[in-house]
Design a protein around this motif. Structure first.
Motif, PDB file in Angstrom:
ATOM      1  N   ALA A   1       0.837  -1.211   0.000  1.00  9.67           N
ATOM      2  CA  ALA A   1       0.000   0.000   0.000  1.00  9.67           C
ATOM      3  C   ALA A   1       0.867   1.253   0.000  1.00  9.67           C
ATOM      4  O   ALA A   1       0.526   2.253  -0.646  1.00  9.67           O
ATOM      5  N   CYS A   2       1.986   1.209   0.723  1.00 13.22           N
ATOM      6  CA  CYS A   2       2.879   2.369   0.783  1.00 13.22           C
ATOM      7  C   CYS A   2       3.556   2.622  -0.561  1.00 13.22           C
ATOM      8  O   CYS A   2       3.734   3.783  -0.969  1.00 13.22           O
ATOM      9  N   ILE A   3       3.958   1.540  -1.250  1.00 18.31           N
ATOM     10  CA  ILE A   3       4.564   1.720  -2.579  1.00 18.31           C
ATOM     11  C   ILE A   3       3.568   2.425  -3.498  1.00 18.31           C
ATOM     12  O   ILE A   3       3.905   3.401  -4.183  1.00 18.31           O
ATOM     13  N   LYS A   4       2.338   1.926  -3.514  1.00 22.90           N
ATOM     14  CA  LYS A   4       1.325   2.528  -4.394  1.00 22.90           C
ATOM     15  C   LYS A   4       1.034   3.971  -4.005  1.00 22.90           C
ATOM     16  O   LYS A   4       0.911   4.846  -4.881  1.00 22.90           O
ATOM     17  N   ALA A   5       0.920   4.243  -2.694  1.00 19.51           N
ATOM     18  CA  ALA A   5       0.635   5.614  -2.255  1.00 19.51           C
ATOM     19  C   ALA A   5       1.763   6.565  -2.669  1.00 19.51           C
ATOM     20  O   ALA A   5       1.503   7.712  -3.054  1.00 19.51           O
TER      21      ALA A   5
ATOM     22  N   ASP B   1       1.350   7.255  -6.333  1.00 18.26           N
ATOM     23  CA  ASP B   1       0.200   8.143  -6.552  1.00 18.26           C
ATOM     24  C   ASP B   1       0.552   9.599  -6.281  1.00 18.26           C
ATOM     25  O   ASP B   1      -0.027  10.507  -6.893  1.00 18.26           O
ATOM     26  N   GLU B   2       1.479   9.822  -5.350  1.00 15.20           N
ATOM     27  CA  GLU B   2       1.857  11.191  -4.985  1.00 15.20           C
ATOM     28  C   GLU B   2       3.110  11.677  -5.715  1.00 15.20           C
ATOM     29  O   GLU B   2       3.641  12.736  -5.404  1.00 15.20           O
ATOM     30  N   GLY B   3       3.635  10.869  -6.649  1.00 17.61           N
ATOM     31  CA  GLY B   3       4.806  11.284  -7.411  1.00 17.61           C
ATOM     32  C   GLY B   3       6.119  11.108  -6.675  1.00 17.61           C
ATOM     33  O   GLY B   3       7.132  11.708  -7.070  1.00 17.61           O
ATOM     34  N   LEU B   4       6.128  10.286  -5.615  1.00 16.23           N
ATOM     35  CA  LEU B   4       7.359   9.996  -4.883  1.00 16.23           C
ATOM     36  C   LEU B   4       8.036   8.764  -5.487  1.00 16.23           C
ATOM     37  O   LEU B   4       7.429   8.019  -6.256  1.00 16.23           O
TER      38      LEU B   4
ATOM     39  N   PHE C   1      -0.914  -2.704 -10.318  1.00 17.61           N
ATOM     40  CA  PHE C   1      -0.444  -1.323 -10.138  1.00 17.61           C
ATOM     41  C   PHE C   1       1.067  -1.182 -10.375  1.00 17.61           C
ATOM     42  O   PHE C   1       1.646  -0.148 -10.040  1.00 17.61           O
ATOM     43  N   LYS C   2       1.694  -2.252 -10.935  1.00 18.01           N
ATOM     44  CA  LYS C   2       3.111  -2.210 -11.319  1.00 18.01           C
ATOM     45  C   LYS C   2       4.023  -1.843 -10.132  1.00 18.01           C
ATOM     46  O   LYS C   2       4.866  -0.940 -10.216  1.00 18.01           O
ATOM     47  N   LEU C   3       3.831  -2.580  -9.040  1.00 22.06           N
ATOM     48  CA  LEU C   3       4.613  -2.307  -7.827  1.00 22.06           C
ATOM     49  C   LEU C   3       5.859  -3.175  -7.720  1.00 22.06           C
ATOM     50  O   LEU C   3       6.803  -2.827  -6.997  1.00 22.06           O
TER      51      LEU C   3
ATOM     52  N   ALA D   1      -9.634  -5.476   9.573  1.00 25.16           N
ATOM     53  CA  ALA D   1      -8.442  -5.884   8.833  1.00 25.16           C
ATOM     54  C   ALA D   1      -7.383  -4.802   8.840  1.00 25.16           C
ATOM     55  O   ALA D   1      -7.692  -3.599   8.824  1.00 25.16           O
ATOM     56  N   ILE D   2      -6.125  -5.235   8.829  1.00 23.27           N
ATOM     57  CA  ILE D   2      -5.012  -4.292   8.803  1.00 23.27           C
ATOM     58  C   ILE D   2      -4.854  -3.662   7.414  1.00 23.27           C
ATOM     59  O   ILE D   2      -4.353  -2.544   7.287  1.00 23.27           O
ATOM     60  N   MET D   3      -5.299  -4.347   6.363  1.00 25.40           N
ATOM     61  CA  MET D   3      -5.049  -3.859   5.002  1.00 25.40           C
ATOM     62  C   MET D   3      -5.656  -2.480   4.751  1.00 25.40           C
ATOM     63  O   MET D   3      -4.945  -1.561   4.345  1.00 25.40           O
ATOM     64  N   PRO D   4      -6.973  -2.272   4.970  1.00 25.45           N
ATOM     65  CA  PRO D   4      -7.514  -0.923   4.740  1.00 25.45           C
ATOM     66  C   PRO D   4      -6.962   0.120   5.702  1.00 25.45           C
ATOM     67  O   PRO D   4      -6.803   1.292   5.328  1.00 25.45           O
ATOM     68  N   GLN D   5      -6.641  -0.287   6.946  1.00 23.43           N
ATOM     69  CA  GLN D   5      -6.055   0.676   7.889  1.00 23.43           C
ATOM     70  C   GLN D   5      -4.659   1.102   7.441  1.00 23.43           C
ATOM     71  O   GLN D   5      -4.327   2.284   7.448  1.00 23.43           O
ATOM     72  N   GLY D   6      -3.848   0.108   7.046  1.00 21.11           N
ATOM     73  CA  GLY D   6      -2.505   0.431   6.568  1.00 21.11           C
ATOM     74  C   GLY D   6      -2.538   1.259   5.301  1.00 21.11           C
ATOM     75  O   GLY D   6      -1.733   2.178   5.108  1.00 21.11           O
ATOM     76  N   GLU D   7      -3.499   0.954   4.423  1.00 19.09           N
ATOM     77  CA  GLU D   7      -3.620   1.728   3.189  1.00 19.09           C
ATOM     78  C   GLU D   7      -3.993   3.173   3.501  1.00 19.09           C
ATOM     79  O   GLU D   7      -3.427   4.118   2.920  1.00 19.09           O
ATOM     80  N   MET D   8      -4.932   3.374   4.426  1.00 21.98           N
ATOM     81  CA  MET D   8      -5.325   4.735   4.781  1.00 21.98           C
ATOM     82  C   MET D   8      -4.150   5.486   5.401  1.00 21.98           C
ATOM     83  O   MET D   8      -3.917   6.669   5.093  1.00 21.98           O
ATOM     84  N   GLN D   9      -3.411   4.826   6.270  1.00 19.94           N
ATOM     85  CA  GLN D   9      -2.226   5.451   6.865  1.00 19.94           C
ATOM     86  C   GLN D   9      -1.221   5.844   5.785  1.00 19.94           C
ATOM     87  O   GLN D   9      -0.648   6.937   5.824  1.00 19.94           O
ATOM     88  N   SER D  10      -1.009   4.962   4.819  1.00 16.95           N
ATOM     89  CA  SER D  10      -0.024   5.239   3.773  1.00 16.95           C
ATOM     90  C   SER D  10      -0.438   6.439   2.925  1.00 16.95           C
ATOM     91  O   SER D  10       0.416   7.237   2.501  1.00 16.95           O
TER      92      SER D  10
END
Length: 553
Positions: A16-20, A23-26, A98-100, A378-387
């Motif tokens: 999730a962090c890689i994708k985020a 998405d933000e151009g990092l 998402f090509k991660l 689930a940790i997945m949506p929480q971690g994604e939101m944090q990222s």
């Protein structure tokens, strides 16, 4: 300005962090110590040091619609509760879509993360890694995200069990458990009644001579299969239920929930009744355990007092002889060995993080911990939101308060957690899933507004209010808006049902009288709740409405 980001771990939060970041151009670089992505969900026959470990039969106790990423629904034909192999396959699909994958460096362990000498000016970090050949490499990153989780370091408190050194059989932590083969015909004691302990006791009871389950405090046990056969989280993890939690006294909610559970199986009669109330601690989720207790395959016992050779003595004076195996399902310690100790702020039993993400004591907010959270969800949506929040903070699009204000907020969180939940060194933090998701979504600017939806999209409003709080709701508006979010919400029950449609049957049409009765009951319940709140908390409705106004990003 942050540009390059090091991500430690390629589990669900790391992905999730890689994708985020993208998405933000990092520019993300993810270091994964194993040979595959998936983190906890990558099964291995032999547990590896400093890595999370799962058993061969593990099936997740969160349903697929409640655990998937917000812009990538799990396939409709996947079962609602998935085996770990299916979960890992889903993560690979997500990473490929998402090509991660090209951003992940496998078999590369992060050995240390330290502030650069000019950190006060640059906010940058020195990161030292070691590859599979033992070669060390130094990197410089503008920011670092740790996604190492908290199921890595097993807690084996042998000093709390006098006489363990005299035990004549085999003992091990649940971290080392892979299957029940070695329990065949054995007498087994499982110490601990968490989700892992419950699974191991149930699975072991199918082949063991007898399984005993020892618990200090007891536990509330809920079923995965809920009313009408729906997954329990799909049925009850809704915004309407969440609103009731905000309006009604917690003692009333505990009374309602405990009575519903006891109607299925009386926790006192089953020797399960805990010393705490239902919503003070995350319950055990296990459909099979009550039946195993009822059939005598699992016998519940109090805490272990001492061990004498092959005899286990309990605190009530009872004992079990000729014990062959002891399984310690005694939880996990948490640690961040590669991070500098002075970068982590201690608060009570826990590492104090602002909104459970950012260390509040750093000069620059370029270090984040993602996925270090505990909730009934689930940790997945929480971690994604944090990222999503973290990357926008790195990018300068979201601002954090001053260090002093963040430390004050951390201390308040610690007091609130200790007041509302049962916490300890092993379980130092717990949050309410919906409240926390909404809180972080508010920081990002993507929290759904019920009031806005009521007047602009009533069909969607009904599904957001009455339906499960799936992650798609956080892609309806604001940064990262996904055009498919509305459709995903409208079709989420189709995906729940699709996996069950393995045989064609004639479906019964709902009657008009049934619909009218349901509507009447809803209106009466809502009216009674509103009257109660108005009578006892006159300002509550005004406060609630202020929280659901449309956000300005």
């Amino acid at each position: 300005m942050v540009q390059s980001v090091a991500i430690i771990g390629a589990g669900p939060c790391g992905l999730a962090c890689i994708k985020a970041c993208l998405d933000e151009g990092l520019v993300p670089t993810c270091f994964e110590s194993s040979d595959d992505l998936g983190g906890l969900w990558k099964f291995k026959e032999v547990s590896e040091p400093d890595r999370a470990s799962i058993y061969r039969s593990l099936t997740i106790n969160i349903s697929k619609e409640m655990m998937c990423y917000s812009d990538f629904p799990i396939p409709a034909d996947y079962p609602n509760y998935m085996h770990h192999s299916k979960i890992l396959k889903y993560f690979r699909m997500y990473a490929e879509h998402f090509k991660l994958l090209k951003h992940i460096h496998y078999q590369t362990m992060v050995k240390s993360v330290r502030q650069r000498p000019d950190f006060s000016r640059s906010g940058q970090w020195d990161v030292v890694t070691e590859n599979k050949d033992g070669q060390m490499e130094r990197h410089v990153f503008d920011a670092v995200i740790s996604c190492t989780g908290h199921y890595t370091y097993p807690n084996l408190p042998l000093k709390d069990f006098p006489g363990i050194e005299t035990f004549e059989g085999k003992y091990f932590h649940s971290w080392d458990y892979k299957g029940a083969e070695e329990m065949h015909g054995k007498r087994v004691v499982v110490i601990g009644i968490g989700n892992s302990g419950g699974d191991i006791a149930v699975e072991g009871s199918r082949v063991a001579e007898q399984v005993y389950m020892s618990t200090r405090r007891g536990a509330w046990v809920i079923r995965q299969v809920s009313d009408n056969g729906l997954p329990v989280d799909v049925k009850y993890n809704t915004r309407f239920v969440h609103i009731l939690f905000q309006l009604l006294p917690i003692n009333v909610l505990n009374w309602i929930g405990e009575n519903k559970l006891n109607a299925m199986y009386d926790h006192t009669m089953y020797a399960l009744k805990p010393t705490h109330r239902l919503f003070s601690q995350i319950p055990v989720i296990n459909d099979d355990l009550p039946l195993k207790i009822l059939s005598g395959a699992v016998i519940i016992k109090p805490n272990v007092k001492e061990i004498r050779g092959s005899t286990v003595v309990f605190t009530d004076g009872s004992f079990v002889e000729k014990v062959d195996t002891i399984v310690f399902a005694t939880g996990y310690n948490y640690d961040f060995p590669c991070l500098p100790s002075d970068a982590l702020y201690k608060s009570g039993h826990r590492v104090g993080l602002y909104k459970h993400v950012f260390p509040p004591n750093l000069e620059h907010t370029t270090l984040a911990i993602v996925g270090f959270i505990h909730a009934l969800g689930a940790i997945m949506p929480q971690g994604e939101m944090q990222s999503r929040w973290v990357t926008r903070v790195f990018k300068g699009k979201c601002k954090l308060p001053s260090n002093q204000a963040m430390i004050k907020a951390v201390e308040k969180d610690t007091k609130d957690i200790e007041k509302n939940y049962i916490v300890s060194k092993l379980t130092p933090l717990q949050v309410d899933f919906v409240s926390y998701m909404d809180d972080i979504a508010g920081e990002v600017g993507v929290r759904p507004s019920l009031l806005w939806l009521l007047f602009t999209d009533y069909p969607l409003f009904k599904r957001v209010l009455w339906g499960p709080v799936t992650a798609y709701q956080y892609r309806l508006m604001g940064p990262g808006k996904w055009d498919g979010a509305r459709r995903a919400i409208f079709t989420q029950f189709d995906r729940v049902y699709q996996a069950l449609k393995t045989r064609k049957v004639q479906e019964k049409e709902p009657s008009t009288a049934g619909r009218l009765l349901k509507t009447s009951l809803i209106l009466m319940t809502g009216g009674a709740a509103a009257y109660y709140v108005h009578l006892h908390h006159p300002t509550a409705m005004e406060t609630l409405l202020s929280k659901i106004r449309p956000q300005t990003v």
